[in-house]
Design an enzyme around this catalytic site. Structure first.
Site, PDB file in Angstrom:
ATOM      1  CG  ASP A 119     -11.214  -8.897  -1.474  1.00 56.81           C
ATOM      2  OD1 ASP A 119     -10.426  -9.661  -2.239  1.00 56.81           O
ATOM      3  OD2 ASP A 119     -10.407  -7.623  -1.292  1.00 56.81           O
ATOM      4  CG  HIS A 163      -6.559  -6.094  -1.003  1.00 56.23           C
ATOM      5  ND1 HIS A 163      -6.918  -5.062  -0.123  1.00 56.23           N
ATOM      6  CD2 HIS A 163      -5.221  -6.058  -0.889  1.00 56.23           C
ATOM      7  CE1 HIS A 163      -6.110  -4.329   0.366  1.00 56.23           C
ATOM      8  NE2 HIS A 163      -4.901  -5.212  -0.009  1.00 56.23           N
ATOM      9  CD  GLU A 170      -8.882  -3.785  -4.579  1.00 60.26           C
ATOM     10  OE1 GLU A 170      -9.499  -2.733  -5.029  1.00 60.26           O
ATOM     11  OE2 GLU A 170      -8.808  -4.272  -3.457  1.00 60.26           O
ATOM     12  CG  HIS A 203     -13.666   1.624   0.064  1.00 61.56           C
ATOM     13  ND1 HIS A 203     -13.041   0.489   0.305  1.00 61.56           N
ATOM     14  CD2 HIS A 203     -14.123   2.103   1.424  1.00 61.56           C
ATOM     15  CE1 HIS A 203     -12.835   0.257   1.638  1.00 61.56           C
ATOM     16  NE2 HIS A 203     -13.533   1.241   2.291  1.00 61.56           N
TER      17      HIS A 203
END
Length: 248
Positions: free
Chosen positions: A14, A48, A75, A196
């Protein structure tokens, strides 16, 4: 290394796209980053596609779906548009995540227990499209049990509170919660991933937890790549978590 302590690395690209979007240029190309990551040992590529398109764009996902040699972990928020998009793209894996426009990054796990019917319907649609569905949740028994009830075969435990811990004691407490969550997930027959906020100084402890299938890591790898190159950054993270899983 046996299957019991084998661990996979999903590389989130990302923030390669974040750098591109900051100036509205065509570079750096997240697709090239994904291919470099695969060459360096990544077991999968995570992206994502946010509602606000702040980094990854629709075209990125479409191109990645055509060129990846490993697999895509897509995601997405639980919206009609994203469900339809995923049904078109048919990524190997889909991870359902919570999403708000105001957040800097995903701030917590999906509340599966509070919206079981909605999540179950999404899981069913995606499964029929040939996607393996995981749910990004906090390491809480009620959420893990809800994930099982809605039919998701996999979960991704949110490691953000562990990563953001301010003291060693707090980190140890959060790590214990994650460990308990892994055990709970495995006991319910779920594949258990985690991610994360993990980086080169805190990922080992999570990787060492028995039963963890995969860690999804992005920002730390992209940041480290500024100094050592993308392939080297991926290779270092892969070696780090594999060694930790073997020792664990």
């Amino acid at each position: 290394m046996t299957e019991a302590n084998r661990i996979l690395l999903g590389v989130n690209i990302d923030h390669v796209a974040t750098l591109r979007q900051a100036r509205g240029t065509r570079y750096p190309d997240p697709v090239k980053a994904a291919l470099d990551a695969e060459e360096a040992g990544a077991d999968g590529i995570t992206v994502h596609l946010r509602e606000d398109r702040r980094h990854i764009q629709d075209r990125d996902v479409r191109v990645l779906a055509d060129v990846l040699q490993t697999r895509m972990n897509f995601e997405m928020g639980v919206t009609d548009f994203m469900l339809g998009f995923a049904e078109q793209i048919r990524p190997a894996h889909v991870c359902l995540v919570p999403e708000t426009r105001q957040e800097l990054t995903t701030e917590g796990g999906l509340d599966v227990a509070g919206q079981e019917a909605r999540i179950a319907a999404a899981v069913e649609r995606l499964t029929l499209a040939g996607c393996e569905v995981s749910l990004f949740i906090d390491a809480e028994e009620r959420q893990i049990e809800a994930a099982m009830r809605v039919g998701a075969p996999a979960i991704e435990l949110h490691t953000g509170r562990y990563a953001d811990a301010h003291t060693a004691e707090e980190a140890a407490q959060e790590l214990s919660r994650i460990r308990d969550g892994v055990i709970c997930g495995l006991n319910h027959g779920l594949i258990v991933n985690a991610g994360h906020g993990l980086h080169y100084h805190n990922a080992e402890a999570v990787a060492a937890i028995p039963g963890i299938n995969e860690l999804n890591i992005g920002h730390a790898i992209v940041a480290h790549a500024l100094f050592v190159g993308f392939k080297q950054a991926v290779a270092e993270m892969k070696a780090l978590i594999v060694a930790a899983a073997y020792r664990g």
